[in-house]
Design a protein around this motif. Structure first.
Motif, short mmCIF file in Angstrom:
data_model
loop_
_atom_site.label_atom_id
_atom_site.label_comp_id
_atom_site.label_asym_id
_atom_site.label_seq_id
_atom_site.Cartn_x
_atom_site.Cartn_y
_atom_site.Cartn_z
N ILE A 99 -10.69 -3.67 -2.95
CA ILE A 99 -10.04 -4.77 -2.25
C ILE A 99 -8.75 -4.30 -1.59
O ILE A 99 -8.54 -4.52 -0.40
N VAL A 100 -7.88 -3.67 -2.36
CA VAL A 100 -6.60 -3.18 -1.82
C VAL A 100 -6.17 -1.96 -2.62
O VAL A 100 -6.48 -1.84 -3.81
N VAL A 101 -5.47 -1.04 -1.96
CA VAL A 101 -5.08 0.24 -2.55
C VAL A 101 -3.57 0.38 -2.51
O VAL A 101 -2.94 0.02 -1.51
N GLY A 102 -3.00 0.89 -3.59
CA GLY A 102 -1.56 1.14 -3.64
C GLY A 102 -1.17 2.29 -2.71
O GLY A 102 -2.04 3.00 -2.18
N PRO A 103 0.13 2.51 -2.54
CA PRO A 103 0.60 3.53 -1.59
C PRO A 103 0.54 4.97 -2.09
O PRO A 103 0.73 5.90 -1.32
N GLY A 104 0.28 5.18 -3.36
CA GLY A 104 0.32 6.54 -3.91
C GLY A 104 1.76 6.92 -4.18
O GLY A 104 2.57 6.09 -4.55
N GLY A 105 2.10 8.19 -4.00
CA GLY A 105 3.46 8.64 -4.24
C GLY A 105 3.54 9.52 -5.47
O GLY A 105 2.55 10.10 -5.90
N VAL A 106 4.73 9.62 -6.04
CA VAL A 106 4.94 10.46 -7.21
C VAL A 106 4.66 9.65 -8.47
O VAL A 106 5.27 8.62 -8.71
N VAL A 107 3.69 10.11 -9.25
CA VAL A 107 3.31 9.46 -10.50
C VAL A 107 3.36 10.51 -11.59
O VAL A 107 2.69 11.54 -11.50
N ASP A 108 4.15 10.28 -12.62
CA ASP A 108 4.32 11.22 -13.73
C ASP A 108 4.72 12.61 -13.23
O ASP A 108 4.24 13.64 -13.73
N GLY A 109 5.56 12.65 -12.21
CA GLY A 109 6.07 13.91 -11.69
C GLY A 109 5.12 14.66 -10.76
O GLY A 109 5.42 15.76 -10.34
N LYS A 110 3.97 14.06 -10.44
CA LYS A 110 3.00 14.71 -9.56
C LYS A 110 2.76 13.84 -8.33
O LYS A 110 2.69 12.61 -8.44
N GLU A 111 2.61 14.48 -7.19
CA GLU A 111 2.31 13.76 -5.95
C GLU A 111 0.86 13.28 -5.98
O GLU A 111 -0.06 14.07 -6.21
N VAL A 112 0.65 11.97 -5.77
CA VAL A 112 -0.70 11.41 -5.75
C VAL A 112 -1.00 10.90 -4.34
O VAL A 112 -0.27 10.08 -3.81
N VAL A 113 -2.06 11.44 -3.75
CA VAL A 113 -2.51 11.01 -2.43
C VAL A 113 -3.72 10.10 -2.66
O VAL A 113 -4.66 10.48 -3.36
N MET A 114 -3.70 8.91 -2.09
CA MET A 114 -4.79 7.96 -2.29
C MET A 114 -6.01 8.39 -1.47
O MET A 114 -5.91 8.60 -0.26
#
Length: 95
Positions: A41-56
């Motif tokens: 339905i909808v996706v978050g922006p990603g970003g830094v999670v637990d010190g790691k870069e997350v790309v959606m």
């Protein structure tokens, strides 16, 4: 109301259960299996999670496969949604 997921979260909704078998037999609601396939339905922006870069990698409108007990179930305006981390999504379903 609208849901806006944060970080690496994804809002998914369970796809409708099949009402007929491939052979054409109509199933009662009790016999219908809920699929493990969900609509994004909808996706978050990603970003830094637990010190790691997350790309959606998933996008709204895709169909995905997720574990039956993954995420947090929420009801909003009479609809049931599941909020999961992107890492809880097992696969993207391509047709």
């Amino acid at each position: 109301m609208k849901l806006k997921p944060l970080a690496d979260r994804v809002v998914i909704k369970q796809a409708a259960a099949e009402e007929k078998t491939k052979g054409g037999i109509i199933l009662t609601s009790a016999a219908q299996e809920k699929p493990e396939i969900y609509d994004v339905i909808v996706v978050g922006p990603g970003g830094v999670v637990d010190g790691k870069e997350v790309v959606m990698e998933v996008k709204a409108g895709q169909k995905v496969l997720a574990g039956q007990y993954s995420g947090t179930r929420v009801k909003l305006d009479g609809e049931e949604y599941v909020i999961v981390r992107q890492s809880d999504i097992l696969a993207v379903v391509e047709e």
